[in-house]
Design a protein around this motif. Structure first.
Motif, PDB file in Angstrom:
ATOM      1  N   MET A   1      67.021  53.731  84.264  1.00 62.95           N
ATOM      2  CA  MET A   1      67.243  52.493  83.023  1.00 62.95           C
ATOM      3  C   MET A   1      66.439  52.871  81.901  1.00 62.95           C
ATOM      4  O   MET A   1      65.466  53.350  81.959  1.00 62.95           O
ATOM      5  CB  MET A   1      66.528  51.163  83.563  1.00 62.95           C
ATOM      6  N   VAL A   2      67.290  52.690  80.664  1.00 64.41           N
ATOM      7  CA  VAL A   2      66.617  53.017  79.384  1.00 64.41           C
ATOM      8  C   VAL A   2      65.479  51.876  79.206  1.00 64.41           C
ATOM      9  O   VAL A   2      65.793  50.777  79.181  1.00 64.41           O
ATOM     10  CB  VAL A   2      67.750  53.052  78.271  1.00 64.41           C
ATOM     11  N   ARG A   3      64.393  52.588  78.670  1.00 61.00           N
ATOM     12  CA  ARG A   3      63.355  51.629  78.087  1.00 61.00           C
ATOM     13  C   ARG A   3      63.504  51.366  76.692  1.00 61.00           C
ATOM     14  O   ARG A   3      63.001  52.259  75.855  1.00 61.00           O
ATOM     15  CB  ARG A   3      61.863  52.103  78.500  1.00 61.00           C
ATOM     16  N   ASP A   4      64.141  50.371  76.381  1.00 58.62           N
ATOM     17  CA  ASP A   4      64.576  50.163  74.967  1.00 58.62           C
ATOM     18  C   ASP A   4      64.012  48.599  74.530  1.00 58.62           C
ATOM     19  O   ASP A   4      64.497  48.155  73.444  1.00 58.62           O
ATOM     20  CB  ASP A   4      65.855  50.176  74.813  1.00 58.62           C
ATOM     21  N   THR A   5      63.081  48.112  75.078  1.00 61.95           N
ATOM     22  CA  THR A   5      62.602  46.847  74.838  1.00 61.95           C
ATOM     23  C   THR A   5      61.000  46.565  74.747  1.00 61.95           C
ATOM     24  O   THR A   5      60.380  47.150  75.542  1.00 61.95           O
ATOM     25  CB  THR A   5      63.012  45.942  76.024  1.00 61.95           C
ATOM     26  N   VAL A   6      60.590  45.987  73.528  1.00 59.06           N
ATOM     27  CA  VAL A   6      59.348  45.573  73.461  1.00 59.06           C
ATOM     28  C   VAL A   6      59.008  44.043  73.784  1.00 59.06           C
ATOM     29  O   VAL A   6      59.672  43.283  73.440  1.00 59.06           O
ATOM     30  CB  VAL A   6      58.963  45.570  72.032  1.00 59.06           C
ATOM     31  N   LEU A   7      57.835  44.080  74.751  1.00 55.22           N
ATOM     32  CA  LEU A   7      57.521  42.540  75.033  1.00 55.22           C
ATOM     33  C   LEU A   7      56.375  42.302  74.279  1.00 55.22           C
ATOM     34  O   LEU A   7      55.231  42.965  74.124  1.00 55.22           O
ATOM     35  CB  LEU A   7      57.090  42.444  76.467  1.00 55.22           C
ATOM     36  N   ILE A   8      56.501  41.036  73.328  1.00 49.48           N
ATOM     37  CA  ILE A   8      55.417  40.521  72.696  1.00 49.48           C
ATOM     38  C   ILE A   8      54.583  39.423  73.209  1.00 49.48           C
ATOM     39  O   ILE A   8      55.501  38.526  73.363  1.00 49.48           O
ATOM     40  CB  ILE A   8      55.705  40.433  71.282  1.00 49.48           C
ATOM     41  N   LEU A   9      53.251  39.458  73.683  1.00 48.24           N
ATOM     42  CA  LEU A   9      52.726  38.290  74.465  1.00 48.24           C
ATOM     43  C   LEU A   9      51.903  37.846  73.437  1.00 48.24           C
ATOM     44  O   LEU A   9      50.559  38.554  73.449  1.00 48.24           O
ATOM     45  CB  LEU A   9      52.177  38.768  75.764  1.00 48.24           C
ATOM     46  N   GLU A  10      52.161  36.791  72.555  1.00 49.52           N
ATOM     47  CA  GLU A  10      51.190  36.564  71.385  1.00 49.52           C
ATOM     48  C   GLU A  10      51.329  34.980  71.033  1.00 49.52           C
ATOM     49  O   GLU A  10      52.512  34.468  71.168  1.00 49.52           O
ATOM     50  CB  GLU A  10      51.632  37.419  70.203  1.00 49.52           C
ATOM     51  N   GLU A  11      50.270  34.194  71.109  1.00 48.67           N
ATOM     52  CA  GLU A  11      50.383  33.018  70.974  1.00 48.67           C
ATOM     53  C   GLU A  11      50.744  32.585  69.447  1.00 48.67           C
ATOM     54  O   GLU A  11      51.583  31.924  69.015  1.00 48.67           O
ATOM     55  CB  GLU A  11      48.952  32.349  71.254  1.00 48.67           C
ATOM     56  N   GLU A  12      50.090  33.233  68.545  1.00 50.91           N
ATOM     57  CA  GLU A  12      50.227  32.984  67.153  1.00 50.91           C
ATOM     58  C   GLU A  12      51.661  32.989  66.508  1.00 50.91           C
ATOM     59  O   GLU A  12      52.036  34.309  66.580  1.00 50.91           O
ATOM     60  CB  GLU A  12      49.089  33.792  66.297  1.00 50.91           C
ATOM     61  N   ASP A  13      52.405  32.104  66.131  1.00 55.33           N
ATOM     62  CA  ASP A  13      53.709  32.332  65.593  1.00 55.33           C
ATOM     63  C   ASP A  13      53.643  33.392  64.498  1.00 55.33           C
ATOM     64  O   ASP A  13      54.707  34.057  64.481  1.00 55.33           O
ATOM     65  CB  ASP A  13      53.925  30.952  65.174  1.00 55.33           C
ATOM     66  N   ALA A  14      52.881  33.398  63.472  1.00 56.73           N
ATOM     67  CA  ALA A  14      52.926  34.277  62.713  1.00 56.73           C
ATOM     68  C   ALA A  14      53.133  35.744  62.909  1.00 56.73           C
ATOM     69  O   ALA A  14      53.762  36.549  62.375  1.00 56.73           O
ATOM     70  CB  ALA A  14      52.094  33.905  61.394  1.00 56.73           C
ATOM     71  N   SER A  15      52.050  36.078  63.651  1.00 54.04           N
ATOM     72  CA  SER A  15      51.888  37.512  64.283  1.00 54.04           C
ATOM     73  C   SER A  15      52.987  37.700  65.083  1.00 54.04           C
ATOM     74  O   SER A  15      53.524  38.697  65.116  1.00 54.04           O
ATOM     75  CB  SER A  15      50.549  37.311  65.049  1.00 54.04           C
ATOM     76  N   ARG A  16      53.393  36.763  65.951  1.00 49.86           N
ATOM     77  CA  ARG A  16      54.464  37.168  66.791  1.00 49.86           C
ATOM     78  C   ARG A  16      55.927  37.427  66.124  1.00 49.86           C
ATOM     79  O   ARG A  16      56.676  38.274  66.188  1.00 49.86           O
ATOM     80  CB  ARG A  16      54.753  36.097  67.936  1.00 49.86           C
ATOM     81  N   LYS A  17      55.972  36.731  64.954  1.00 45.28           N
ATOM     82  CA  LYS A  17      57.233  36.850  64.033  1.00 45.28           C
ATOM     83  C   LYS A  17      57.123  38.219  63.379  1.00 45.28           C
ATOM     84  O   LYS A  17      58.340  38.911  63.313  1.00 45.28           O
ATOM     85  CB  LYS A  17      57.355  35.575  63.092  1.00 45.28           C
ATOM     86  N   LYS A  18      56.052  38.410  62.966  1.00 42.94           N
ATOM     87  CA  LYS A  18      55.867  39.734  61.984  1.00 42.94           C
ATOM     88  C   LYS A  18      56.219  40.671  62.808  1.00 42.94           C
ATOM     89  O   LYS A  18      56.660  41.690  62.570  1.00 42.94           O
ATOM     90  CB  LYS A  18      54.403  39.817  61.661  1.00 42.94           C
ATOM     91  N   LEU A  19      55.618  40.801  64.226  1.00 38.41           N
ATOM     92  CA  LEU A  19      55.596  42.047  64.944  1.00 38.41           C
ATOM     93  C   LEU A  19      57.100  42.309  65.582  1.00 38.41           C
ATOM     94  O   LEU A  19      57.672  43.194  65.514  1.00 38.41           O
ATOM     95  CB  LEU A  19      54.869  41.977  66.333  1.00 38.41           C
ATOM     96  N   SER A  20      57.745  41.081  65.644  1.00 37.64           N
ATOM     97  CA  SER A  20      59.278  41.019  65.983  1.00 37.64           C
ATOM     98  C   SER A  20      60.180  41.697  64.908  1.00 37.64           C
ATOM     99  O   SER A  20      60.990  42.483  65.091  1.00 37.64           O
ATOM    100  CB  SER A  20      59.804  39.691  66.312  1.00 37.64           C
ATOM    101  N   GLU A  21      59.612  41.322  63.564  1.00 38.49           N
ATOM    102  CA  GLU A  21      60.444  41.980  62.438  1.00 38.49           C
ATOM    103  C   GLU A  21      60.186  43.410  62.398  1.00 38.49           C
ATOM    104  O   GLU A  21      61.147  44.098  61.966  1.00 38.49           O
ATOM    105  CB  GLU A  21      59.909  41.050  61.307  1.00 38.49           C
ATOM    106  N   ILE A  22      59.090  43.936  62.730  1.00 45.22           N
ATOM    107  CA  ILE A  22      58.802  45.391  62.384  1.00 45.22           C
ATOM    108  C   ILE A  22      59.504  46.228  63.415  1.00 45.22           C
ATOM    109  O   ILE A  22      60.045  47.236  63.021  1.00 45.22           O
ATOM    110  CB  ILE A  22      57.142  45.508  62.780  1.00 45.22           C
ATOM    111  N   PHE A  23      59.768  45.605  64.564  1.00 46.93           N
ATOM    112  CA  PHE A  23      60.436  46.436  65.735  1.00 46.93           C
ATOM    113  C   PHE A  23      61.700  46.244  65.879  1.00 46.93           C
ATOM    114  O   PHE A  23      62.368  46.844  66.771  1.00 46.93           O
ATOM    115  CB  PHE A  23      59.506  46.531  66.757  1.00 46.93           C
TER     116      PHE A  23
END
Length: 202
Positions: A1-23
């Motif tokens: 299986m291709v490893r093509d997913t990033v799991l973000i475990l983060e409480e802070e909304d702004a941080s979670r959103k920013k990391l999602s946008e980056i990747f």
């Protein structure tokens, strides 16, 4: 299986959103806010995860308790974990490494390019390491099989040599009617001769 997913475990909304946008341009994104959701994803989709970005200070958990539980379940052995933190002390980072963290993303985040490069480097090195482990395992199994075959061939050759030596010894005994001790000497001589031939022509 291709490893093509990033799991973000983060409480802070702004941080979670920013990391999602980056990747999001390179990876599929799974973003959650608590340990239970993170564990559910790790169990169900572990083979598809390229990396896990985790902030340990999530609700109702303190410091390294989340990472400790993840480490006990052996998740960091198969997926690289990167810690999201605003801590700067060496002792804090050292403890993270002891629980399986492979790198850190410090808050406030540096430029998007730096964060992306850091994660890409971790993913590349980790996947290369896993590939080497699989290759070494396969080669080890192959060598074990070859070694078993060589041992079997050696046993067969030894048996054939013993049969040959016994036959030659019997022939000498029947033809020359020599003493028992002489027959034994002939047998030892034949054995030495046979071993020499094997060494010269393996």
């Amino acid at each position: 299986m291709v490893r093509d997913t990033v799991l973000i475990l983060e409480e802070e909304d702004a941080s979670r959103k920013k990391l999602s946008e980056i990747f999001q341009d390179k990876y599929k994104i799974l973003a959650v806010t608590n340990e239970k959701e993170g564990l559910d994803i790790l169990r169900a989709q572990g083979p598809s995860l390229a990396v896990v970005l985790v902030n340990l200070k999530i609700p109702a958990k303190e410091n390294f308790q989340v990472l400790k539980r993840l480490s006990e379940k052996k998740f960091p052995n198969h997926i690289p974990f990167i810690m999201i933190t605003d801590e700067t002390t060496g002792a804090y980072e050292k403890k993270g490494y002891e629980y399986g963290i492979v790198s850190y993303i410090k808050k406030p985040f540096p430029s998007d390019a730096i964060v992306k490069q850091l994660v890409d480097n971790v993913v590349e090195v980790f996947q290369y390491k896993r590939h080497l482990e699989v290759t070494v395992k396969k080669q080890t199994e192959k060598l074990k099989k070859q070694n078993s075959m060589l041992k079997l061939m050696a046993e067969k050759q030894k048996h054939m040599n013993e049969v040959l030596i016994d036959s030659l010894s019997n022939i000498v005994e029947l033809r020359n009617l020599e003493s028992e001790q002489h027959i034994k000497r002939i047998r030892r001589f034949t054995l030495c001769l046979g071993n020499s031939v094997i060494n010269l022509y393996p």
